[in-house]
Design a protein around this motif. Structure first.
Motif, PDB file in Angstrom:
ATOM      1  N   GLY A   1       0.796  -1.223   0.000  1.00 25.99           N
ATOM      2  CA  GLY A   1       0.000   0.000   0.000  1.00 25.99           C
ATOM      3  C   GLY A   1       0.825   1.268   0.000  1.00 25.99           C
ATOM      4  N   GLN A   2       2.090   1.156  -0.351  1.00 30.26           N
ATOM      5  CA  GLN A   2       2.992   2.308  -0.389  1.00 30.26           C
ATOM      6  C   GLN A   2       3.434   2.578  -1.827  1.00 30.26           C
ATOM      7  N   SER A   3       2.445   2.852  -2.667  1.00 30.27           N
ATOM      8  CA  SER A   3       2.710   3.004  -4.099  1.00 30.27           C
ATOM      9  C   SER A   3       3.684   4.123  -4.410  1.00 30.27           C
ATOM     10  N   GLN A   4       3.602   5.233  -3.685  1.00 26.19           N
ATOM     11  CA  GLN A   4       4.509   6.345  -3.951  1.00 26.19           C
ATOM     12  C   GLN A   4       5.959   5.932  -3.732  1.00 26.19           C
ATOM     13  N   GLU A   5       6.219   5.155  -2.698  1.00 24.14           N
ATOM     14  CA  GLU A   5       7.571   4.649  -2.455  1.00 24.14           C
ATOM     15  C   GLU A   5       7.958   3.670  -3.564  1.00 24.14           C
ATOM     16  N   GLY A   6       7.015   2.853  -4.001  1.00 23.22           N
ATOM     17  CA  GLY A   6       7.269   1.912  -5.085  1.00 23.22           C
ATOM     18  C   GLY A   6       7.664   2.603  -6.377  1.00 23.22           C
ATOM     19  N   VAL A   7       7.056   3.758  -6.634  1.00 21.23           N
ATOM     20  CA  VAL A   7       7.367   4.523  -7.848  1.00 21.23           C
ATOM     21  C   VAL A   7       8.871   4.785  -7.945  1.00 21.23           C
ATOM     22  N   LYS A   8       9.485   5.141  -6.843  1.00 23.52           N
ATOM     23  CA  LYS A   8      10.917   5.454  -6.840  1.00 23.52           C
ATOM     24  C   LYS A   8      11.754   4.275  -7.323  1.00 23.52           C
ATOM     25  N   PHE A   9      11.414   3.081  -6.864  1.00 23.09           N
ATOM     26  CA  PHE A   9      12.179   1.885  -7.251  1.00 23.09           C
ATOM     27  C   PHE A   9      11.900   1.490  -8.698  1.00 23.09           C
ATOM     28  N   HIS A  10      10.633   1.613  -9.114  1.00 18.44           N
ATOM     29  CA  HIS A  10      10.309   1.305 -10.516  1.00 18.44           C
ATOM     30  C   HIS A  10      11.019   2.261 -11.468  1.00 18.44           C
ATOM     31  N   LEU A  11      11.115   3.536 -11.085  1.00 19.08           N
ATOM     32  CA  LEU A  11      11.840   4.498 -11.916  1.00 19.08           C
ATOM     33  C   LEU A  11      13.305   4.107 -12.064  1.00 19.08           C
TER      34      LEU A  11
ATOM     35  N   ARG B   1      14.784  -4.372 -23.782  1.00 19.57           N
ATOM     36  CA  ARG B   1      13.446  -3.896 -24.123  1.00 19.57           C
ATOM     37  C   ARG B   1      12.343  -4.633 -23.356  1.00 19.57           C
ATOM     38  N   TRP B   2      12.496  -5.928 -23.138  1.00 23.65           N
ATOM     39  CA  TRP B   2      11.463  -6.684 -22.427  1.00 23.65           C
ATOM     40  C   TRP B   2      11.372  -6.233 -20.967  1.00 23.65           C
ATOM     41  N   GLN B   3      12.493  -6.266 -20.263  1.00 23.47           N
ATOM     42  CA  GLN B   3      12.482  -5.872 -18.852  1.00 23.47           C
ATOM     43  C   GLN B   3      12.120  -4.391 -18.694  1.00 23.47           C
ATOM     44  N   PHE B   4      12.506  -3.576 -19.654  1.00 26.97           N
ATOM     45  CA  PHE B   4      12.151  -2.163 -19.632  1.00 26.97           C
ATOM     46  C   PHE B   4      10.634  -2.009 -19.717  1.00 26.97           C
ATOM     47  N   ALA B   5      10.010  -2.755 -20.615  1.00 26.89           N
ATOM     48  CA  ALA B   5       8.545  -2.696 -20.753  1.00 26.89           C
ATOM     49  C   ALA B   5       7.854  -3.175 -19.478  1.00 26.89           C
ATOM     50  N   VAL B   6       8.360  -4.239 -18.877  1.00 32.21           N
ATOM     51  CA  VAL B   6       7.783  -4.760 -17.631  1.00 32.21           C
ATOM     52  C   VAL B   6       7.908  -3.719 -16.523  1.00 32.21           C
ATOM     53  N   ALA B   7       9.085  -3.097 -16.403  1.00 31.68           N
ATOM     54  CA  ALA B   7       9.286  -2.074 -15.368  1.00 31.68           C
ATOM     55  C   ALA B   7       8.375  -0.872 -15.609  1.00 31.68           C
ATOM     56  N   LEU B   8       8.191  -0.487 -16.873  1.00 38.17           N
ATOM     57  CA  LEU B   8       7.287   0.626 -17.175  1.00 38.17           C
ATOM     58  C   LEU B   8       5.846   0.296 -16.804  1.00 38.17           C
ATOM     59  N   ASP B   9       5.433  -0.938 -17.047  1.00 33.29           N
ATOM     60  CA  ASP B   9       4.081  -1.362 -16.655  1.00 33.29           C
ATOM     61  C   ASP B   9       3.936  -1.288 -15.139  1.00 33.29           C
ATOM     62  N   ASN B  10       4.924  -1.799 -14.422  1.00 35.85           N
ATOM     63  CA  ASN B  10       4.876  -1.744 -12.958  1.00 35.85           C
ATOM     64  C   ASN B  10       4.891  -0.300 -12.458  1.00 35.85           C
ATOM     65  N   LEU B  11       5.696   0.545 -13.089  1.00 38.05           N
ATOM     66  CA  LEU B  11       5.755   1.959 -12.730  1.00 38.05           C
ATOM     67  C   LEU B  11       4.400   2.614 -12.952  1.00 38.05           C
ATOM     68  N   ALA B  12       3.799   2.362 -14.103  1.00 36.49           N
ATOM     69  CA  ALA B  12       2.502   2.962 -14.413  1.00 36.49           C
ATOM     70  C   ALA B  12       1.424   2.501 -13.437  1.00 36.49           C
ATOM     71  N   THR B  13       1.465   1.241 -13.061  1.00 38.78           N
ATOM     72  CA  THR B  13       0.499   0.728 -12.090  1.00 38.78           C
ATOM     73  C   THR B  13       0.660   1.448 -10.758  1.00 38.78           C
ATOM     74  N   ALA B  14       1.905   1.599 -10.305  1.00 36.39           N
ATOM     75  CA  ALA B  14       2.159   2.302  -9.042  1.00 36.39           C
ATOM     76  C   ALA B  14       1.730   3.767  -9.139  1.00 36.39           C
ATOM     77  N   LEU B  15       1.996   4.407 -10.272  1.00 32.62           N
ATOM     78  CA  LEU B  15       1.577   5.799 -10.456  1.00 32.62           C
ATOM     79  C   LEU B  15       0.058   5.933 -10.415  1.00 32.62           C
ATOM     80  N   THR B  16      -0.636   4.987 -11.020  1.00 35.25           N
ATOM     81  CA  THR B  16      -2.102   5.015 -10.994  1.00 35.25           C
ATOM     82  C   THR B  16      -2.595   4.910  -9.560  1.00 35.25           C
ATOM     83  N   GLU B  17      -2.007   3.998  -8.819  1.00 33.31           N
ATOM     84  CA  GLU B  17      -2.416   3.826  -7.419  1.00 33.31           C
ATOM     85  C   GLU B  17      -2.032   5.034  -6.566  1.00 33.31           C
ATOM     86  N   ALA B  18      -1.011   5.782  -6.994  1.00 32.45           N
ATOM     87  CA  ALA B  18      -0.596   6.998  -6.297  1.00 32.45           C
ATOM     88  C   ALA B  18      -1.373   8.216  -6.825  1.00 32.45           C
TER      89      ALA B  18
END
Length: 114
Positions: free
Chosen positions: A35-45, A57-74
């Motif tokens: 439940g700490q999406s804002q903190e998660g954003v930092k690590f995904h970035l 490119r694959w891992q970059f896309a996965v990290a961007l998806d995770n980042l976007a999910t955390a940003l949405t939750e934030a």
């Protein structure tokens, strides 16, 4: 969190920057799950930056998806959308089922939550 931080540090020391970035991304996911999406954003970035630098490119896309999910939750949906768009473009290079499933999720705003 300690094992994830230790894993990232070990990978950094041995020079495996890809696995270091994966550990950072996993740390972001753990924060998000707590439940700490804002903190998660930092690590995904951090993870996304490293995967971009490594041209993974694959891992970059996965990290961007995770980042976007955390940003949405934030409650930062505009930033999230930009990262999902970039992830979708990266995923065009991958024809496999896993990539197709991820691409469909990042392209459908209703599905943009894990």
């Amino acid at each position: 969190m300690e094992p994830l931080q230790r894993a990232a540090a070990i990978q950094r020391r041995i020079g495996d920057h890809s696995r270091e970035a994966m550990a950072l991304d996993c740390t972001g996911e753990t924060y998000r799950e707590l439940g700490q999406s804002q903190e998660g954003v930092k690590f995904h970035l951090q993870a996304a930056r490293q995967h971009r630098e490594l041209s993974d490119r694959w891992q970059f896309a996965v990290a961007l998806d995770n980042l976007a999910t955390a940003l949405t939750e934030a409650e930062r949906p505009a930033e999230a959308r930009r990262h999902w768009e970039e992830a979708s473009t990266l995923l065009d290079d991958f024809p496999d089922t896993r990539a197709t499933t991820l691409r469909e999720r990042v392209n459908d705003p209703r599905e943009n939550r894990h």
